[in-house]
Design an enzyme around this catalytic site. Sequence first.
Site, PDB file in Angstrom:
ATOM      1  N   HIS A   1      -8.714   4.271  -3.336  1.00  0.00           N
ATOM      2  CA  HIS A   1      -8.176   4.223  -1.981  1.00  0.00           C
ATOM      3  C   HIS A   1      -8.684   2.972  -1.257  1.00  0.00           C
ATOM      4  O   HIS A   1      -9.221   3.041  -0.143  1.00  0.00           O
ATOM      5  CB  HIS A   1      -8.543   5.476  -1.187  1.00  0.00           C
ATOM      6  CG  HIS A   1      -7.643   5.699  -0.004  1.00  0.00           C
ATOM      7  ND1 HIS A   1      -7.423   6.936   0.551  1.00  0.00           N
ATOM      8  CD2 HIS A   1      -6.897   4.833   0.736  1.00  0.00           C
ATOM      9  CE1 HIS A   1      -6.599   6.829   1.582  1.00  0.00           C
ATOM     10  NE2 HIS A   1      -6.267   5.547   1.712  1.00  0.00           N
TER      11      HIS A   1
ATOM     12  N   ILE B   1       4.739  -1.434   5.702  1.00  0.00           N
ATOM     13  CA  ILE B   1       4.286  -1.846   4.378  1.00  0.00           C
ATOM     14  C   ILE B   1       5.477  -2.028   3.441  1.00  0.00           C
ATOM     15  O   ILE B   1       5.539  -3.012   2.685  1.00  0.00           O
ATOM     16  CB  ILE B   1       3.285  -0.826   3.806  1.00  0.00           C
ATOM     17  CG1 ILE B   1       2.045  -0.755   4.706  1.00  0.00           C
ATOM     18  CG2 ILE B   1       2.901  -1.195   2.376  1.00  0.00           C
ATOM     19  CD1 ILE B   1       1.123   0.402   4.405  1.00  0.00           C
TER      20      ILE B   1
ATOM     21  N   ARG C   1      -0.416   8.111   0.278  1.00  0.00           N
ATOM     22  CA  ARG C   1      -1.348   9.224   0.365  1.00  0.00           C
ATOM     23  C   ARG C   1      -1.204  10.083  -0.893  1.00  0.00           C
ATOM     24  O   ARG C   1      -0.102  10.328  -1.381  1.00  0.00           O
ATOM     25  CB  ARG C   1      -1.080  10.089   1.610  1.00  0.00           C
ATOM     26  CG  ARG C   1      -1.502   9.438   2.923  1.00  0.00           C
ATOM     27  CD  ARG C   1      -3.008   9.309   3.038  1.00  0.00           C
ATOM     28  NE  ARG C   1      -3.447   8.790   4.320  1.00  0.00           N
ATOM     29  CZ  ARG C   1      -3.682   7.512   4.587  1.00  0.00           C
ATOM     30  NH1 ARG C   1      -3.480   6.594   3.659  1.00  0.00           N
ATOM     31  NH2 ARG C   1      -4.110   7.145   5.778  1.00  0.00           N
TER      32      ARG C   1
ATOM     33  N   GLY D   1       9.011   1.020   5.988  1.00  0.00           N
ATOM     34  CA  GLY D   1       8.365   0.709   7.259  1.00  0.00           C
ATOM     35  C   GLY D   1       7.554  -0.572   7.163  1.00  0.00           C
ATOM     36  O   GLY D   1       7.911  -1.508   6.454  1.00  0.00           O
TER      37      GLY D   1
ATOM     38  N   GLU E   1     -10.125  13.257  -2.451  1.00  0.00           N
ATOM     39  CA  GLU E   1     -10.848  11.996  -2.631  1.00  0.00           C
ATOM     40  C   GLU E   1     -12.329  12.182  -2.325  1.00  0.00           C
ATOM     41  O   GLU E   1     -12.668  12.656  -1.239  1.00  0.00           O
ATOM     42  CB  GLU E   1     -10.232  10.915  -1.739  1.00  0.00           C
ATOM     43  CG  GLU E   1      -8.802  10.595  -2.146  1.00  0.00           C
ATOM     44  CD  GLU E   1      -8.130   9.539  -1.275  1.00  0.00           C
ATOM     45  OE1 GLU E   1      -8.757   9.080  -0.288  1.00  0.00           O
ATOM     46  OE2 GLU E   1      -6.984   9.178  -1.574  1.00  0.00           O
TER      47      GLU E   1
ATOM     48  N   THR F   1       0.377   3.923  -3.131  1.00  0.00           N
ATOM     49  CA  THR F   1      -0.685   3.397  -2.262  1.00  0.00           C
ATOM     50  C   THR F   1      -0.616   4.051  -0.885  1.00  0.00           C
ATOM     51  O   THR F   1      -1.213   3.554   0.066  1.00  0.00           O
ATOM     52  CB  THR F   1      -0.552   1.863  -2.103  1.00  0.00           C
ATOM     53  OG1 THR F   1       0.756   1.562  -1.606  1.00  0.00           O
ATOM     54  CG2 THR F   1      -0.776   1.146  -3.419  1.00  0.00           C
TER      55      THR F   1
ATOM     56  N   ALA G   1      -6.648  -0.016  -1.205  1.00  0.00           N
ATOM     57  CA  ALA G   1      -5.541  -0.967  -1.055  1.00  0.00           C
ATOM     58  C   ALA G   1      -5.577  -1.689   0.286  1.00  0.00           C
ATOM     59  O   ALA G   1      -5.280  -2.878   0.362  1.00  0.00           O
ATOM     60  CB  ALA G   1      -4.202  -0.247  -1.216  1.00  0.00           C
TER      61      ALA G   1
END
Length: 331
Positions: A286, A159, A239, A157, A268, A237, A288
């Site tokens: 988290h 990214i 989930r 997609g 997290e 990067t 990125a």
Amino acid sequence: MPTVMIMTKKFAEVSRDPITTLEQAGFTVVEKDYDRVQPSQEEEVCRAIQGADAIIVTAMFPATRKVIGSSDRLRMIAIRSAGFEGADLKAATDHGVVVTCNPGANAESVADMAIGLMLSVSKQIAKKDREMRKGLYPRGGGSEDLFRKTVGIIGLGNIGKRVAKRLQGFEAEVIASDIVEYPDFQKQYNISYYSKEELLQKADFVTLHVPLDNSTRGMIDEGRLRLMKKTAFLINTARGPIVDEKALYKALREGWIAGAGLDVFETEPPVFRDHILLENVVSTPHSAGLSNHATYAMAMETVHKVITFFQGKLPENVLNPEVLKKLELKG
């Protein structure tokens, strides 16, 4: 005068421009810090959002049915990022609340980090840096190149495409797995599609760029990790819950794969930490998609969506378009 509650302290940490833009547009802005809020804190969140016409939240903010239904005034939930797993979209629709997100706003930043993690773990950059700080001078080999390797992208997609473009400079062979095909893009960048199992067997690097939903939760489990090459690296990067962390720890300890670069975790901050303490793992918190440019872009895009909606117009990237039948918005 509509009141916008910003539920994340991170929203304006790069610049106050987004807040100023809202205020100049006539909104009352209330800033709160709910970055560490948990689903168990529903009652507190319900109380916190009273008086808000719109709330600006992170992807994992618990916008549950109870929270959404606790306020008769709430009309909009604006998620600053692409992810939206914390929002109950059906509940929002039932209560006439529009939910928006920002796909692509931080895609360049995440793509950069994915490449950075590939290089950091395969070239042992973080490991050698730690040793240098101890006064050592570890010139020995053991690292691997990204140049002309096979990189498997799971999720082509926003990214995933940007990662593929960056890999052209490394002369990498890019392969992909996705439920959606992009024939023009695939042809332009010579990307072949494979099943997840085939991709895992072929790739020297596997990088994950899928959303978290019922079809992807636990997708990279023990069985699929065992398919990977012993010399391969896993990059996440996307989930944390997409990967079974205990299975990954076993894979890293027992040498099923060479290493991992992780920006996201099942919980997290991480509760299970054994895997991120290994020498063949590079981990980041988290972050990125939180470069200065990306943070600013996400905030400003969110603000423009809020302003557009309260002007009676249709904002972009509405996640629950069914709700539009209940509203009178101009296209």
